[in-house]
Write a protein that holds these residues in place. Structure first.
Motif, PDB file in Angstrom:
ATOM      1  N   LEU A 182      -3.590   8.596   1.533  1.00 21.17           N
ATOM      2  CA  LEU A 182      -3.343   7.535   0.572  1.00 21.17           C
ATOM      3  C   LEU A 182      -3.537   6.181   1.226  1.00 21.17           C
ATOM      4  O   LEU A 182      -3.295   5.997   2.424  1.00 21.17           O
ATOM      5  N   GLU A 183      -3.978   5.209   0.435  1.00 20.02           N
ATOM      6  CA  GLU A 183      -4.082   3.843   0.931  1.00 20.02           C
ATOM      7  C   GLU A 183      -2.694   3.228   1.029  1.00 20.02           C
ATOM      8  O   GLU A 183      -1.729   3.723   0.435  1.00 20.02           O
ATOM      9  N   LEU A 184      -2.602   2.116   1.747  1.00 18.34           N
ATOM     10  CA  LEU A 184      -1.303   1.494   1.984  1.00 18.34           C
ATOM     11  C   LEU A 184      -0.596   1.160   0.668  1.00 18.34           C
ATOM     12  O   LEU A 184       0.601   1.436   0.513  1.00 18.34           O
ATOM     13  N   GLY A 185      -1.316   0.576  -0.281  1.00 21.74           N
ATOM     14  CA  GLY A 185      -0.703   0.223  -1.558  1.00 21.74           C
ATOM     15  C   GLY A 185      -0.160   1.436  -2.282  1.00 21.74           C
ATOM     16  O   GLY A 185       0.915   1.391  -2.904  1.00 21.74           O
ATOM     17  N   GLN A 186      -0.885   2.543  -2.235  1.00 26.48           N
ATOM     18  CA  GLN A 186      -0.423   3.773  -2.866  1.00 26.48           C
ATOM     19  C   GLN A 186       0.823   4.314  -2.167  1.00 26.48           C
ATOM     20  O   GLN A 186       1.752   4.811  -2.820  1.00 26.48           O
ATOM     21  N   SER A 187       0.842   4.181  -0.840  1.00 29.32           N
ATOM     22  CA  SER A 187       2.003   4.654  -0.082  1.00 29.32           C
ATOM     23  C   SER A 187       3.247   3.845  -0.425  1.00 29.32           C
ATOM     24  O   SER A 187       4.357   4.399  -0.525  1.00 29.32           O
ATOM     25  N   ILE A 188       3.096   2.549  -0.614  1.00 33.37           N
ATOM     26  CA  ILE A 188       4.244   1.711  -0.995  1.00 33.37           C
ATOM     27  C   ILE A 188       4.755   2.125  -2.366  1.00 33.37           C
ATOM     28  O   ILE A 188       5.972   2.181  -2.607  1.00 33.37           O
ATOM     29  N   LYS A 189       3.841   2.462  -3.280  1.00 32.77           N
ATOM     30  CA  LYS A 189       4.258   2.921  -4.611  1.00 32.77           C
ATOM     31  C   LYS A 189       5.018   4.244  -4.517  1.00 32.77           C
ATOM     32  O   LYS A 189       5.946   4.494  -5.297  1.00 32.77           O
ATOM     33  N   VAL A 190       4.620   5.093  -3.588  1.00 30.73           N
ATOM     34  CA  VAL A 190       5.345   6.349  -3.369  1.00 30.73           C
ATOM     35  C   VAL A 190       6.794   6.055  -2.988  1.00 30.73           C
ATOM     36  O   VAL A 190       7.733   6.670  -3.507  1.00 30.73           O
ATOM     37  N   LEU A 191       6.978   5.093  -2.088  1.00 28.62           N
ATOM     38  CA  LEU A 191       8.329   4.736  -1.656  1.00 28.62           C
ATOM     39  C   LEU A 191       9.136   4.134  -2.795  1.00 28.62           C
ATOM     40  O   LEU A 191      10.331   4.423  -2.948  1.00 28.62           O
ATOM     41  N   ASP A 192       8.494   3.295  -3.605  1.00 28.32           N
ATOM     42  CA  ASP A 192       9.195   2.740  -4.770  1.00 28.32           C
ATOM     43  C   ASP A 192       9.610   3.854  -5.733  1.00 28.32           C
ATOM     44  O   ASP A 192      10.720   3.836  -6.282  1.00 28.32           O
ATOM     45  N   GLY A 193       8.720   4.820  -5.928  1.00 27.66           N
ATOM     46  CA  GLY A 193       9.041   5.936  -6.813  1.00 27.66           C
ATOM     47  C   GLY A 193      10.179   6.782  -6.271  1.00 27.66           C
ATOM     48  O   GLY A 193      11.044   7.242  -7.032  1.00 27.66           O
ATOM     49  N   GLU A 222       3.624  -0.189   8.948  1.00 28.57           N
ATOM     50  CA  GLU A 222       3.887  -0.895   7.697  1.00 28.57           C
ATOM     51  C   GLU A 222       4.644   0.007   6.717  1.00 28.57           C
ATOM     52  O   GLU A 222       5.588  -0.428   6.046  1.00 28.57           O
ATOM     53  N   VAL A 223       4.240   1.282   6.635  1.00 24.04           N
ATOM     54  CA  VAL A 223       4.925   2.216   5.740  1.00 24.04           C
ATOM     55  C   VAL A 223       6.337   2.489   6.248  1.00 24.04           C
ATOM     56  O   VAL A 223       7.298   2.540   5.468  1.00 24.04           O
ATOM     57  N   TYR A 224       6.496   2.647   7.546  1.00 22.24           N
ATOM     58  CA  TYR A 224       7.809   2.892   8.142  1.00 22.24           C
ATOM     59  C   TYR A 224       8.736   1.714   7.857  1.00 22.24           C
ATOM     60  O   TYR A 224       9.910   1.896   7.493  1.00 22.24           O
ATOM     61  N   ARG A 225       8.213   0.506   8.005  1.00 21.10           N
ATOM     62  CA  ARG A 225       9.020  -0.695   7.734  1.00 21.10           C
ATOM     63  C   ARG A 225       9.391  -0.769   6.257  1.00 21.10           C
ATOM     64  O   ARG A 225      10.529  -1.118   5.908  1.00 21.10           O
ATOM     65  N   SER A 412       2.360  25.826  -2.967  1.00 19.50           N
ATOM     66  CA  SER A 412       3.430  25.811  -3.977  1.00 19.50           C
ATOM     67  C   SER A 412       3.349  24.516  -4.772  1.00 19.50           C
ATOM     68  O   SER A 412       4.313  23.769  -4.876  1.00 19.50           O
ATOM     69  N   LEU A 413       2.170  24.258  -5.301  1.00 22.22           N
ATOM     70  CA  LEU A 413       1.885  22.995  -5.979  1.00 22.22           C
ATOM     71  C   LEU A 413       2.762  22.815  -7.215  1.00 22.22           C
ATOM     72  O   LEU A 413       2.891  23.718  -8.043  1.00 22.22           O
ATOM     73  N   ILE A 414       3.354  21.607  -7.326  1.00 21.63           N
ATOM     74  CA  ILE A 414       4.098  21.266  -8.546  1.00 21.63           C
ATOM     75  C   ILE A 414       3.517  20.023  -9.228  1.00 21.63           C
ATOM     76  O   ILE A 414       3.992  19.637 -10.297  1.00 21.63           O
ATOM     77  N   GLY A 415       2.497  19.405  -8.626  1.00 16.13           N
ATOM     78  CA  GLY A 415       1.864  18.256  -9.263  1.00 16.13           C
ATOM     79  C   GLY A 415       1.326  17.274  -8.244  1.00 16.13           C
ATOM     80  O   GLY A 415       1.243  17.578  -7.048  1.00 16.13           O
ATOM     81  N   ASN A 416       0.962  16.082  -8.721  1.00 19.03           N
ATOM     82  CA  ASN A 416       0.411  15.055  -7.841  1.00 19.03           C
ATOM     83  C   ASN A 416       1.143  13.742  -8.086  1.00 19.03           C
ATOM     84  O   ASN A 416       1.304  13.312  -9.225  1.00 19.03           O
ATOM     85  N   ILE A 417       1.573  13.116  -7.008  1.00 17.31           N
ATOM     86  CA  ILE A 417       2.377  11.894  -7.087  1.00 17.31           C
ATOM     87  C   ILE A 417       1.580  10.725  -7.650  1.00 17.31           C
ATOM     88  O   ILE A 417       2.153   9.738  -8.122  1.00 17.31           O
ATOM     89  N   LEU A 418       0.236  10.827  -7.629  1.00 13.92           N
ATOM     90  CA  LEU A 418      -0.605   9.757  -8.168  1.00 13.92           C
ATOM     91  C   LEU A 418      -0.712   9.843  -9.685  1.00 13.92           C
ATOM     92  O   LEU A 418      -1.131   8.874 -10.333  1.00 13.92           O
ATOM     93  N   HIS A 419      -0.338  10.970 -10.243  1.00 12.61           N
ATOM     94  CA  HIS A 419      -0.508  11.180 -11.677  1.00 12.61           C
ATOM     95  C   HIS A 419       0.807  11.364 -12.428  1.00 12.61           C
ATOM     96  O   HIS A 419       0.816  11.410 -13.665  1.00 12.61           O
TER      97      HIS A 419
END
Length: 476
Positions: A182-193, A222-225, A412-419
């Protein structure tokens, strides 16, 4: 004197209250016994709580807010001047203020606000609702009598395989694909989610960064911070790293633990993980100890290293804080290796259980160890993830491409965090099936702390929603 009398009267009234502390909703609430007084004299509380070790405080004219309340757990009646933080968290709870908006307006981190709320809950000023991460009663057919602590988790962990990049090529690797992370922006959205999910479920969040080697993710610091700023506990499951890299992490937030792997004694380990790996790990463990970072060593158990586990554990008592093992899942490159026989494995578990009583670094992890404890009349421990099989219960695994699995050890797929949001993924039918586990385990007396290993059932071609762990030796 009138102000002191008002304070004393309030203290008396609070002492005689019998409030209902059970949460009325799904939000953090103000303690129903709490009284907030606005006084025109300061330091009056000193006259009521004087202690010979306290500095002398003389009443003086001036406005002061005072809190009087009964602690919901200890039932002790408390009184103290209100701090700015106290008033802030009470206002946040009373007005249900959005933390993200408040953090932006006040130019503070969400972590700082979360920490303030946690302190207020600990002091009993606020009442937190129960965790939303709780076992579904339909998973069990009988009342197993397992402690309540094993049925509800206060913490949810995102095991984030943030990159597939790795500086090793282990012979049992689950996945050597070259997935673009994932790109940095996508990773930050993961953390927000994740933050939103944890707030909605009333739990603390933890991010366990792994891979591949998570430190090879190009924007890892950056992601760790960002994860630290959102109040998550942070852990690393990776490979040995230079001391200066660990010092960079510590400057942001010391990890809760750093886990590395050894697959047996030196010769066998280096056959699996590469020449020189064993000695690099031992040196790295010394670095972690010097930096006061809690260290963990994990072993992937196969037929070939079964006899090396206890000698390795004995050696590691001088080097690490905790050692544990996990049975190999026969997927990826690990499919070329072999597992021990059921009888050999049961004998090993007996020996490991006895060794753990003498060796403080030996951790109990495999769910099947609870069978031994049950048969000996010993109290249960939390099993693999603290709640038996934690797949899609108190953790999920996020892969580098955004796909989310109930457990990393098998597909054991349950989905995708981007969708989809983490809330949607957690509540999905596939996730529910994985955390319900095998139908064969539902009537078992230790189901909440066991459930076997779904990855091992998958390895043997079984129906993991019907059949029990092929190594299970629980008798009716």
């Amino acid at each position: 004197m009138p102000e002191l009398a008002r304070l004393e009267w309030t203290l008396f009234r609070v002492k005689t209250l019998e409030p209902d502390y059970s949460p009325r909703g799904n939000q953090i609430e103000i303690n129903p016994s709490l009284q907030l007084l606005r006084l025109s004299w300061k330091n009056l509380t000193f006259l009521l709580t004087v202690n010979e070790n306290d500095p002398v405080s003389i009443p003086e004219f001036g406005e002061e807010y005072v809190l009087v309340w009964r602690h919901p757990r200890t039932h002790e009646t408390l009184v103290c001047p209100a701090t700015d933080e106290d008033l802030l968290v009470l206002k946040m709870a009373a007005e249900e203020i959005d933390l993200k908006q408040l953090a932006a307006a006040g130019e503070v981190t969400i972590h700082a606000l979360d920490a303030a709320i946690d302190r207020a809950v600990g002091r009993g000023l606020l009442i937190a609702p129960p965790s939303g991460i709780r076992r579904d009663p339909s998973c069990f057919l009988v009342d197993q009598g397992i402690e309540e602590d094993f049925l509800s988790s206060p913490v949810f962990t995102l095991q984030w395989h943030i990159t597939q990049a790795c500086d090793l090529h282990c012979r049992h690797c689950y996945d050597r694909s070259h997935t673009h992370p994932l790109e940095l922006g996508q990773s930050i959205k993961v953390l927000d989610g994740l933050h939103e999910f944890c707030r909605s479920r009333k739990v603390k969040g933890q991010v366990s960064f792994t891979g591949g080697n998570p430190l090879l993710y190009p924007d890892f610091l950056e992601v760790y911070r960002a994860a630290s700023g959102r109040g998550f506990s942070l852990a690393i499951l990776g490979n040995p790293a230079p001391r200066e890299v660990i010092e960079e992490l510590i400057a942001i937030e010391p990890p809760l633990f750093y886990q590395v792997s050894l697959e047996g004694l030196r010769e066998h380990n280096d056959h699996i993980r590469g020449p020189g790996h064993f000695d690099r790990v031992l040196e790295f463990l010394r670095v972690l100890r010097h930096l006061d970072i809690y260290s963990m060593v994990m072993l992937t158990l196969t037929r070939n290293n079964l006899s090396q586990v206890l000698p390795l554990a004995e050696m590691l008592r001088r080097h690490t804080d905790l050692f544990s093992f996990s049975r190999l899942s026969l997927v990826g490159e690990g499919a070329a290796l072999r597992l021990p026989t059921k009888d050999d494995y049961r004998g090993f578990l007996e020996a490991y259980s006895e060794a753990a009583e003498r060796n403080p670094v030996c951790a109990l992890k495999d769910n099947l160890l609870n069978i031994i404890r049950y048969q000996k009349g010993l109290p249960a421990f939390g099993g693999c993830a603290g709640y038996g099989c934690g797949a899609a219960f108190n953790f999920v695994s996020l892969l580098a491409d955004g796909s989310v699995h109930a457990c990393r050890k098998f597909p054991s797929l349950i989905g995708n965090i981007l969708h989809a949001s983490l809330d949607e993924l957690y509540d999905s039918e596939p996730a529910r099936r994985y955390r319900t586990g095998s139908r064969a385990c539902r009537s078992c007396a230790i189901r909440p702390v066991c459930g076997g290993c779904l990855a091992i059932s998958h390895s043997f071609g079984l129906d993991l929603f019907v059949d029990r762990d092929p190594y299970c030796f629980m008798t009716e």
